[in-house]
Design a protein around this motif. Structure first.
Motif, mmCIF file in Angstrom:
data_model
loop_
_atom_site.group_PDB
_atom_site.id
_atom_site.type_symbol
_atom_site.label_atom_id
_atom_site.label_comp_id
_atom_site.label_asym_id
_atom_site.label_seq_id
_atom_site.Cartn_x
_atom_site.Cartn_y
_atom_site.Cartn_z
ATOM 1 N N PHE A 177 6.522 9.302 -8.627
ATOM 2 C CA PHE A 177 7.500 8.223 -8.427
ATOM 3 C C PHE A 177 8.389 8.153 -9.663
ATOM 4 O O PHE A 177 7.918 7.930 -10.781
ATOM 5 C CB PHE A 177 6.784 6.884 -8.221
ATOM 6 N N ASP A 178 9.685 8.346 -9.463
ATOM 7 C CA ASP A 178 10.668 8.326 -10.549
ATOM 8 C C ASP A 178 11.391 6.977 -10.517
ATOM 9 O O ASP A 178 12.237 6.738 -9.639
ATOM 10 C CB ASP A 178 11.650 9.482 -10.365
ATOM 11 N N LEU A 179 11.074 6.105 -11.451
ATOM 12 C CA LEU A 179 11.645 4.755 -11.461
ATOM 13 C C LEU A 179 13.157 4.784 -11.651
ATOM 14 O O LEU A 179 13.890 4.015 -11.012
ATOM 15 C CB LEU A 179 10.986 3.919 -12.552
ATOM 16 N N ASP A 180 13.640 5.668 -12.525
ATOM 17 C CA ASP A 180 15.085 5.766 -12.749
ATOM 18 C C ASP A 180 15.815 6.217 -11.487
ATOM 19 O O ASP A 180 16.885 5.697 -11.157
ATOM 20 C CB ASP A 180 15.383 6.723 -13.902
ATOM 21 N N LYS A 181 15.227 7.190 -10.790
ATOM 22 C CA LYS A 181 15.826 7.647 -9.542
ATOM 23 C C LYS A 181 15.827 6.533 -8.496
ATOM 24 O O LYS A 181 16.793 6.361 -7.745
ATOM 25 C CB LYS A 181 15.056 8.852 -9.007
ATOM 26 N N CYS A 182 14.737 5.784 -8.459
ATOM 27 C CA CYS A 182 14.649 4.681 -7.506
ATOM 28 C C CYS A 182 15.749 3.657 -7.763
ATOM 29 O O CYS A 182 16.418 3.203 -6.830
ATOM 30 C CB CYS A 182 13.271 4.026 -7.586
ATOM 31 N N ARG A 183 15.944 3.291 -9.015
ATOM 32 C CA ARG A 183 17.026 2.357 -9.368
ATOM 33 C C ARG A 183 18.374 2.916 -8.905
ATOM 34 O O ARG A 183 19.210 2.202 -8.350
ATOM 35 C CB ARG A 183 17.068 2.131 -10.875
ATOM 36 N N GLU A 184 18.572 4.196 -9.181
ATOM 37 C CA GLU A 184 19.829 4.844 -8.803
ATOM 38 C C GLU A 184 20.049 4.770 -7.297
ATOM 39 O O GLU A 184 21.152 4.434 -6.830
ATOM 40 C CB GLU A 184 19.804 6.307 -9.264
#
Length: 223
Positions: A177-184
């Motif tokens: 799970f990539d938190l930065d990607k999720c935000r993006e």
């Protein structure tokens, strides 16, 4: 000549629901009742998040909870045991609540001693997003095990939410799970959405969520 008619029932239903939702929202505004529509997939941690929220805010606001499910009374009992007014809403097989169903739920709950009402909507990322419930704000929970790509797969859900809570941060290291990607991806769907990483089980990040709620409820009640 066509042998049949095509009737746009879905559009008509949505138009009627939008009218009902706006009327309900205006009435709640007059009464000073803040209605939160909480949505997510099953198992994301809605009930645990609500329990934490109740514990933090029950001395500041008069809280009422509406638990919507196809069947069972498990969640309403959990909320009542947490010390707040609660009601279970059975949807009769429907995978969402609309404005009229929400109105009936609020009527059954009783608002004479409630200024912060929560609708825990039926658990899925599709149907609940399509129907305006008349809520003051929409919030959804995305849990880490579900994956960071959900905003790409369920665009409408993320586009209508004021806050996206990323739950189960305590297991982040065990999932891809990539938190930065999720935000993006969330902000691709909704640039104004607030993203708050939390862990309802441990309490991580919950203060930011509580403070957002306090501010929104206070502003709503001011009119």
């Amino acid at each position: 000549m066509e042998a049949y008619k095509v009737l746009e029932v879905k559009q008509s239903v949505f138009a009627t629901n939008d009218k009902d939702a706006n009327e309900l929202r205006a009435k709640l505004k007059e009464q000073g009742v803040f209605l939160l529509n909480l949505m997510s997939s099953p198992g994301s941690g809605k009930t645990t998040t609500l329990k934490r929220t109740i514990e933090a805010l029950k001395d500041e606001f008069r809280i009422g909870i509406m638990e919507a499910d196809i069947d069972s009374e498990v969640d309403a009992k959990t909320m009542a045991d947490a010390g707040v007014k609660a009601i279970q809403l059975h949807t009769g097989g429907m995978c969402h609540l609309d404005a009229e169903m929400t109105r009936q739920g609020l009527e059954g709950l009783g608002l004479e001693d409630v200024d912060f009402a929560v609708l825990e909507n039926v658990g899925n990322l599709v149907c609940p997003a399509e129907f305006d419930t008349g809520s003051s704000k929409n919030v959804m929970i995305l849990s880490v095990p579900e994956g960071h790509d959900k905003p790409l797969k369920y665009p409408l859900m993320f586009s209508i939410c004021d806050v996206v809570l990323i739950n189960k941060m305590d297991v982040l290291e065990y999932f891809d799970f990539d938190l930065d990607k999720c935000r993006e991806y969330v902000h691709m769907r909704n640039p104004k959405a607030k993203v708050i990483p939390i862990c309802a089980r441990t309490g991580e990040g919950m203060d930011e969520w509580f403070n957002w709620l306090r501010t929104e409820i206070t502003e709503w009640k001011k009119g």
